[in-house]
Motif scaffolding. Structure first.
Motif, short mmCIF file in Angstrom:
data_model
loop_
_atom_site.label_atom_id
_atom_site.label_comp_id
_atom_site.label_asym_id
_atom_site.label_seq_id
_atom_site.Cartn_x
_atom_site.Cartn_y
_atom_site.Cartn_z
N ASN A 193 -13.11 -8.96 34.88
CA ASN A 193 -13.51 -7.85 34.01
C ASN A 193 -12.34 -7.26 33.23
N GLY A 194 -11.14 -7.76 33.49
CA GLY A 194 -9.95 -7.26 32.80
C GLY A 194 -8.73 -8.01 33.26
N THR A 195 -7.58 -7.42 33.04
CA THR A 195 -6.30 -8.07 33.30
C THR A 195 -6.15 -8.54 34.75
N LEU A 196 -5.55 -9.71 34.89
CA LEU A 196 -5.25 -10.32 36.18
C LEU A 196 -3.74 -10.38 36.32
N ALA A 197 -3.22 -9.75 37.38
CA ALA A 197 -1.76 -9.66 37.51
C ALA A 197 -1.31 -9.93 38.94
N GLY A 198 -0.09 -10.42 39.06
CA GLY A 198 0.59 -10.53 40.34
C GLY A 198 -0.20 -11.29 41.39
N GLY A 199 -0.15 -10.76 42.61
CA GLY A 199 -0.77 -11.44 43.74
C GLY A 199 -2.26 -11.63 43.63
N ALA A 200 -2.91 -10.86 42.74
CA ALA A 200 -4.35 -11.04 42.55
C ALA A 200 -4.67 -12.42 41.98
N PHE A 201 -3.68 -13.09 41.42
CA PHE A 201 -3.89 -14.46 40.96
C PHE A 201 -4.44 -15.33 42.08
N GLY A 202 -3.98 -15.09 43.31
CA GLY A 202 -4.36 -15.96 44.41
C GLY A 202 -5.85 -16.07 44.61
N PHE A 221 -2.79 -11.90 31.38
CA PHE A 221 -2.50 -12.62 32.61
C PHE A 221 -0.99 -12.70 32.80
N PHE A 222 -0.50 -12.15 33.90
CA PHE A 222 0.95 -12.24 34.17
C PHE A 222 1.20 -12.13 35.67
N TYR A 223 2.30 -12.75 36.10
CA TYR A 223 2.61 -12.88 37.53
C TYR A 223 4.13 -12.68 37.66
N PRO A 224 4.60 -11.41 37.70
CA PRO A 224 6.02 -11.11 37.54
C PRO A 224 6.87 -11.26 38.80
N VAL A 225 6.71 -12.37 39.48
CA VAL A 225 7.45 -12.56 40.73
C VAL A 225 8.95 -12.77 40.49
N MET A 226 9.33 -13.39 39.39
CA MET A 226 10.75 -13.59 39.13
C MET A 226 11.45 -12.25 38.95
N ARG A 227 10.86 -11.38 38.17
CA ARG A 227 11.47 -10.06 37.89
C ARG A 227 11.47 -9.17 39.13
N LEU A 228 10.41 -9.23 39.93
CA LEU A 228 10.28 -8.33 41.08
C LEU A 228 11.01 -8.85 42.32
N GLY A 229 11.40 -10.11 42.31
CA GLY A 229 12.15 -10.63 43.44
C GLY A 229 11.31 -11.12 44.60
N TYR A 230 10.01 -11.33 44.37
CA TYR A 230 9.13 -11.86 45.41
C TYR A 230 8.81 -13.31 45.11
N PRO A 244 1.40 -21.63 43.09
CA PRO A 244 2.04 -22.53 42.11
C PRO A 244 1.33 -23.87 41.99
N ALA A 245 0.94 -24.46 43.13
CA ALA A 245 0.27 -25.76 43.08
C ALA A 245 -1.08 -25.64 42.38
N ARG A 246 -1.81 -24.56 42.64
CA ARG A 246 -3.09 -24.38 41.97
C ARG A 246 -2.91 -24.16 40.47
N ARG A 281 3.53 -24.95 31.90
CA ARG A 281 2.86 -23.68 31.67
C ARG A 281 2.88 -22.80 32.91
N ALA A 282 2.84 -23.42 34.10
CA ALA A 282 2.99 -22.65 35.33
C ALA A 282 4.37 -22.00 35.38
N LYS A 283 5.40 -22.74 34.98
CA LYS A 283 6.75 -22.20 34.95
C LYS A 283 6.90 -21.11 33.89
N LEU A 284 6.18 -21.25 32.78
CA LEU A 284 6.21 -20.24 31.73
C LEU A 284 5.80 -18.88 32.30
N ILE A 285 4.77 -18.88 33.15
CA ILE A 285 4.28 -17.64 33.74
C ILE A 285 5.12 -17.21 34.93
N LEU A 286 5.38 -18.13 35.86
CA LEU A 286 6.05 -17.76 37.10
C LEU A 286 7.56 -17.59 36.94
#
Length: 202
Positions: free
Chosen positions: A92-101, A117-126, A133-135, A144-149
């Motif tokens: 219904n809206g933006t998908l971010a971070g761990g909710a990707f799982g 859609f964004f998954y800021p694990v590199m910036r946040l240190g998690y 990643p495999a999915r 494209r997975a690396k572009l996001i992650l």
């Protein structure tokens, strides 16, 4: 903060914390896992959220207290991925971070046009969830997975559709999800489950 509705074999899980952008707590993830683990007789399952954001990912306070590295994330996503019935994330809206799982664990993803859609694990240190990643690579390819992650890029719904991260764009993702599961609801469980097994990779 989690609502479950059942309607003639269709189970709908709704993230119901819109005042906090449906940020996920340990208890919310555990409840999603409990529901998915008990949904063996569901004919189809749809996962959505209230408000204008599907989920902002982990609740920040909970993440600092250990949620970011908890195995409850993998428990929730694995429970969804293992379901024998058809599963759809109606975003219904933006998908971010761990909710990707939990979204990546679904068979299909339908999104509103305005979602990001964004998954800021590199910036946040998690680290991302173990299976994410495999999915993502299976859907979009490694670059494209690396572009996001790794690159930390935020992509819009049109780009997500082109990448293969989502499967449809709709102004009413719940209605679209219900249309997509209609045949599975009409078929026998054995038939629907057999076709899903045939589509599984690996």
């Amino acid at each position: 903060m989690i609502r479950l509705d059942k309607d003639n074999g269709l189970w709908t899980i709704t993230l119901a914390r819109p005042d906090k952008a449906n940020a996920l707590t340990y208890d919310m993830l555990a409840e999603i896992a409990d529901i998915a683990e008990s949904a063996q007789d569901a004919r189809a399952l749809v996962l959505s959220g209230e408000g204008k954001v599907f989920s902002a990912g982990a609740d920040l306070d909970a993440a600092k207290e250990g949620l970011a590295t908890s195995d409850v994330w993998d428990r929730a996503s694995s429970a969804i991925a293992k379901l024998p019935c058809m599963t759809i994330a109606a975003l219904n809206g933006t998908l971010a971070g761990g909710a990707f799982g939990i979204a990546l664990a679904c068979d299909l993803r339908v999104s509103v046009p305005a979602a990001n859609f964004f998954y800021p694990v590199m910036r946040l240190g998690y680290l991302p969830q173990h299976a994410d990643p495999a999915r993502m690579v299976a859907l979009m390819g490694p670059a494209r997975a690396k572009l996001i992650l790794m690159g930390g890029q935020k992509i819009d719904a049109e780009s997500a559709l082109q990448f293969g991260l989502i499967d449809r764009i709709s102004t009413d993702p719940i209605a679209e999800a219900k249309a997509l599961v209609a045949h599975a609801l009409e078929a026998s469980e054995e038939h629907a489950h057999a076709i899903k097994r045939m589509c599984q990779v690996g």
